[in-house]
Scaffold this active site. Structure first.
Site, mmCIF file in Angstrom:
data_model
loop_
_atom_site.group_PDB
_atom_site.id
_atom_site.type_symbol
_atom_site.label_atom_id
_atom_site.label_comp_id
_atom_site.label_asym_id
_atom_site.label_seq_id
_atom_site.Cartn_x
_atom_site.Cartn_y
_atom_site.Cartn_z
ATOM 1 N N HIS A 162 40.381 35.839 41.011
ATOM 2 C CA HIS A 162 39.288 34.873 40.915
ATOM 3 C C HIS A 162 39.797 33.646 40.167
ATOM 4 C CE1 HIS A 162 36.167 37.709 42.300
ATOM 5 N NE2 HIS A 162 36.904 38.617 41.679
ATOM 6 N N HIS A 194 36.906 35.750 50.680
ATOM 7 C CA HIS A 194 36.377 35.690 49.319
ATOM 8 C C HIS A 194 37.491 35.656 48.284
ATOM 9 C CE1 HIS A 194 32.633 36.489 51.242
ATOM 10 N NE2 HIS A 194 32.932 37.731 51.546
ATOM 11 N N THR A 225 31.501 42.586 40.912
ATOM 12 C CA THR A 225 31.133 41.169 40.762
ATOM 13 C C THR A 225 30.887 40.487 42.100
ATOM 14 O OG1 THR A 225 33.431 40.382 40.712
ATOM 15 C CG2 THR A 225 32.435 41.017 38.603
ATOM 16 N N THR A 226 30.819 41.254 43.169
ATOM 17 C CA THR A 226 30.413 40.748 44.479
ATOM 18 C C THR A 226 29.370 41.704 45.049
ATOM 19 O OG1 THR A 226 32.187 41.951 45.609
ATOM 20 C CG2 THR A 226 32.637 39.668 44.973
ATOM 21 N N HIS A 263 42.911 41.871 43.333
ATOM 22 C CA HIS A 263 42.475 40.589 43.884
ATOM 23 C C HIS A 263 42.282 39.598 42.743
ATOM 24 C CE1 HIS A 263 38.612 42.623 42.992
ATOM 25 N NE2 HIS A 263 38.210 41.400 42.674
ATOM 26 N N HIS A 305 41.842 41.234 39.019
ATOM 27 C CA HIS A 305 41.129 42.504 38.945
ATOM 28 C C HIS A 305 41.964 43.599 39.592
ATOM 29 C CE1 HIS A 305 36.913 40.445 38.599
ATOM 30 N NE2 HIS A 305 37.617 40.392 37.483
#
Length: 255
Positions: free
Chosen positions: A120, A93, A204-205, A118, A137
């Site tokens: 995005h 992800h 957000t996941t 992590h 994040h």
């Protein structure tokens, strides 16, 4: 028991810890960023999640609609130059860097410890409708299991030494983990000098757990186009969740 709860919450932000892989392999296969398991369908396919809640993240922050407040001492960045990155992993992800004990923040008089960073691409949060090339994040967890995430937007420009360091451990294949155990100094982010927005949101996941404190910095950091592309090449295409309704929430701007 408390330690187990804290670990589960941290894992949820990216479904990445090995314990989660062992216990939740069936669930992990259900959601993705494309097709019939894309973010628009998470609430349908993740039955025991908060993905259809009223306090979800990310959001589009409209500056004229926020409540502006003078910065007090609500957020203190307590990063040191001696904190160690333990490992980097590609969990399918995102690319995630896990940290050993060291760096922390103090938010509203409570200490939160940096667990992982992590990425995005492009950004999940928007400011005035603007989508940035990247969002980082920084996930922090308190001893009580509460979560505060610092959202740092990235725009393209000059090369970033910090991102050169991160990307020195790439490429990394999906499902692969590399041990690092090297020092990192996050002070180059200069977060203490930036203005920021705060609001109550969610992961957000999946499971999209609510009750997360979000701190989204107004001023982006700068990294090169090549650095953005290198991260993108190690992650799913468009690994971002779609914008969520603000509903009755208040967004504060700290200046």
């Amino acid at each position: 028991m408390l330690l187990s709860i804290i670990l589960l919450i941290v894992v949820s932000c990216n479904d990445t810890k090995k314990t989660a892989h062992a216990n939740n392999n069936h669930e992990e296969a259900h959601w993705s960023y494309s097709g019939e398991t894309s973010p628009e369908h998470w609430a349908e396919i993740e039955k025991n999640s908060d993905c259809n809640g009223n306090h979800q993240s990310p959001i589009n922050i409209i500056h004229k609609d926020v409540d502006s407040v003078k910065i007090t001492n609500d957020l203190k960045i307590l990063y040191t130059p001696t904190t160690l990155i333990s490992e980097v992993e590609n969990n399918g992800h995102s690319v995630q860097f896990d940290f050993e004990a060291g760096d922390s923040i103090n938010y509203k008089n409570e200490t939160y410890y940096l667990k992982q960073i992590h990425f995005h691409e492009p950004s999940e949060h928007k400011i005035n409708g603007i989508i940035y090339p990247l969002e980082m994040h920084l996930v922090h967890v308190s001893k009580a299991g509460k979560i505060t995430v610092l959202g740092v937007l990235g725009e393209e420009g000059e090369e970033s030494q910090l991102f050169e360091f991160f990307e020195s451990f790439l490429p990394i294949k999906e499902g692969e983990t590399k041990d690092i155990h090297q020092k990192i100094d996050l002070s180059s982010l200069f977060l203490e000098d930036k203005h920021y927005y705060t609001y109550g949101g969610s992961l957000t996941t999946p499971p999209c757990s609510e009750g997360v404190n979000w701190v989204v910095f107004k001023e982006p950091i700068v990294l090169s186009v090549e650095e953005v592309l290198k991260l993108r090449n190690n992650m799913p295409i468009n690994n971002y969740r779609n914008e969520q309704p603000i509903n009755e929430r208040v967004v504060n701007y700290n200046y």
